[in-house]
Design a protein around this motif. Structure first.
Motif, mmCIF file in Angstrom:
data_model
loop_
_atom_site.group_PDB
_atom_site.id
_atom_site.type_symbol
_atom_site.label_atom_id
_atom_site.label_comp_id
_atom_site.label_asym_id
_atom_site.label_seq_id
_atom_site.Cartn_x
_atom_site.Cartn_y
_atom_site.Cartn_z
ATOM 1 N N ARG A 44 0.858 -1.184 0.000
ATOM 2 C CA ARG A 44 0.000 0.000 0.000
ATOM 3 C C ARG A 44 0.894 1.234 0.000
ATOM 4 O O ARG A 44 2.050 1.184 0.398
ATOM 5 C CB ARG A 44 -0.891 0.012 1.260
ATOM 6 C CG ARG A 44 -1.839 -1.173 1.422
ATOM 7 C CD ARG A 44 -2.976 -1.174 0.442
ATOM 8 N NE ARG A 44 -3.879 -0.063 0.607
ATOM 9 C CZ ARG A 44 -5.180 -0.178 0.765
ATOM 10 N NH1 ARG A 44 -5.742 -1.358 0.790
ATOM 11 N NH2 ARG A 44 -5.927 0.893 0.877
ATOM 12 N N TRP A 45 0.330 2.359 -0.432
ATOM 13 C CA TRP A 45 1.044 3.632 -0.366
ATOM 14 C C TRP A 45 1.199 4.026 1.086
ATOM 15 O O TRP A 45 0.312 3.770 1.911
ATOM 16 C CB TRP A 45 0.250 4.715 -1.097
ATOM 17 C CG TRP A 45 0.389 4.633 -2.572
ATOM 18 C CD1 TRP A 45 -0.346 3.861 -3.418
ATOM 19 C CD2 TRP A 45 1.326 5.315 -3.388
ATOM 20 N NE1 TRP A 45 0.068 4.028 -4.700
ATOM 21 C CE2 TRP A 45 1.097 4.924 -4.712
ATOM 22 C CE3 TRP A 45 2.335 6.229 -3.127
ATOM 23 C CZ2 TRP A 45 1.841 5.416 -5.774
ATOM 24 C CZ3 TRP A 45 3.075 6.721 -4.190
ATOM 25 C CH2 TRP A 45 2.828 6.312 -5.491
ATOM 26 N N ASN A 46 2.309 4.673 1.415
ATOM 27 C CA ASN A 46 2.495 5.191 2.769
ATOM 28 C C ASN A 46 1.435 6.247 3.043
ATOM 29 O O ASN A 46 1.100 7.038 2.174
ATOM 30 C CB ASN A 46 3.888 5.811 2.925
ATOM 31 C CG ASN A 46 4.967 4.754 2.926
ATOM 32 O OD1 ASN A 46 4.724 3.600 3.257
ATOM 33 N ND2 ASN A 46 6.167 5.145 2.536
ATOM 34 N N SER A 47 0.927 6.254 4.249
ATOM 35 C CA SER A 47 -0.084 7.230 4.666
ATOM 36 C C SER A 47 -1.261 7.267 3.704
ATOM 37 O O SER A 47 -1.732 8.334 3.306
ATOM 38 C CB SER A 47 0.532 8.629 4.788
ATOM 39 O OG SER A 47 1.633 8.607 5.645
ATOM 40 N N ASP A 48 -1.747 6.109 3.322
ATOM 41 C CA ASP A 48 -2.855 5.986 2.370
ATOM 42 C C ASP A 48 -4.151 6.484 3.007
ATOM 43 O O ASP A 48 -4.657 5.882 3.946
ATOM 44 C CB ASP A 48 -3.002 4.518 1.966
ATOM 45 C CG ASP A 48 -4.033 4.281 0.894
ATOM 46 O OD1 ASP A 48 -4.814 5.199 0.579
ATOM 47 O OD2 ASP A 48 -4.072 3.162 0.350
ATOM 48 N N PRO A 49 -4.714 7.610 2.514
ATOM 49 C CA PRO A 49 -5.912 8.180 3.127
ATOM 50 C C PRO A 49 -7.222 7.621 2.572
ATOM 51 O O PRO A 49 -8.293 7.999 3.041
ATOM 52 C CB PRO A 49 -5.794 9.667 2.770
ATOM 53 C CG PRO A 49 -5.134 9.647 1.425
ATOM 54 C CD PRO A 49 -4.167 8.479 1.480
ATOM 55 N N ARG A 50 -7.154 6.730 1.590
ATOM 56 C CA ARG A 50 -8.378 6.268 0.932
ATOM 57 C C ARG A 50 -9.188 5.334 1.823
ATOM 58 O O ARG A 50 -8.677 4.339 2.320
ATOM 59 C CB ARG A 50 -8.050 5.506 -0.351
ATOM 60 C CG ARG A 50 -7.344 6.315 -1.399
ATOM 61 C CD ARG A 50 -6.845 5.438 -2.517
ATOM 62 N NE ARG A 50 -5.882 4.487 -1.985
ATOM 63 C CZ ARG A 50 -5.373 3.464 -2.650
ATOM 64 N NH1 ARG A 50 -5.728 3.253 -3.894
ATOM 65 N NH2 ARG A 50 -4.505 2.651 -2.098
ATOM 66 N N LEU A 68 -3.717 10.006 -5.366
ATOM 67 C CA LEU A 68 -2.597 9.481 -4.587
ATOM 68 C C LEU A 68 -1.380 9.222 -5.471
ATOM 69 O O LEU A 68 -0.241 9.505 -5.077
ATOM 70 C CB LEU A 68 -3.040 8.197 -3.887
ATOM 71 C CG LEU A 68 -2.164 7.616 -2.805
ATOM 72 C CD1 LEU A 68 -1.977 8.606 -1.664
ATOM 73 C CD2 LEU A 68 -2.795 6.331 -2.288
ATOM 74 N N SER A 122 8.158 5.130 -6.926
ATOM 75 C CA SER A 122 7.075 4.851 -5.982
ATOM 76 C C SER A 122 6.127 3.790 -6.536
ATOM 77 O O SER A 122 5.765 3.823 -7.705
ATOM 78 C CB SER A 122 6.261 6.121 -5.701
ATOM 79 O OG SER A 122 7.046 7.073 -5.042
#
Length: 182
Positions: A13-19, A45, A179
């Motif tokens: 997952r992306w770091n600090s994923d806000p979804r 993102l 990334s």
């Protein structure tokens, strides 16, 4: 049902994923809206944290794709499907003309931040139109054929559109700065 063990390795997952995750169980409208918004947030993102010149970079030659161009394209697609075809709003096309149909990708003039602001505004307007519709069965008119098209079908097509272009955004972002992540 089997008692197979859960996998131990997942896609990163992306770091600090806000979804927020779309609901695993829910009604059709709620599910379609949440999945479409998840894809919109995924695109955002994939573009986050890059300077404007990198967003305009055509990082996978010979392709003309860039994250900036994808933002312009997706803004135009949102407007085309929700505002022009479904809601029958009399608004101009974005980044398109019959004489220059690929200007969303080919002409990256203008401010990158403004292009993303236009895309976000089109997403907001699409959400308003979707919310105002009494039913997913409501129809607009396909401009190409004059035939009706339901909001349900438009939402499904938009999910497919974002899924395809999020794959492009994955490749572009990885080429730009390495990334990766779902």
């Amino acid at each position: 049902m089997t008692d197979a063990p859960a996998p131990k390795h997942y896609a990163p997952r992306w770091n600090s994923d806000p979804r927020p995750d779309p609901p695993a169980v829910g009604g059709e409208r709620e599910t379609l809206s949440a999945v479409l918004d998840w894809h919109r947030a995924t695109f955002e993102l994939k573009c986050a944290g890059l300077p404007p010149d990198r967003l305009s970079e055509k990082a996978v030659p010979p392709s003309a794709l860039s994250l900036h161009g994808l933002a312009r394209h997706l803004a135009g697609v949102e407007r085309w499907w929700f505002r022009i075809q479904f809601a029958d709003e009399d608004v101009p096309m974005l980044y398109y003309s019959d004489e220059d149909p690929d200007q969303d990708f080919d002409r990256l003039d203008g401010d990158v931040d403004e292009a993303f602001a236009v895309w976000r505004a089109e997403c907001d307007r699409s959400r308003q139109i979707t919310t105002a519709a009494a039913s997913l069965d409501e129809t607009g008119v396909r401009k190409r054929t004059g035939e009706p098209i339901s909001l349900r079908r438009i939402m499904v097509d938009m999910i497919a559109e974002y899924a395809r272009h999020n794959g492009h955004a994955d490749l572009l972002r990885e080429r730009i700065d390495g990334s990766i992540g779902v």
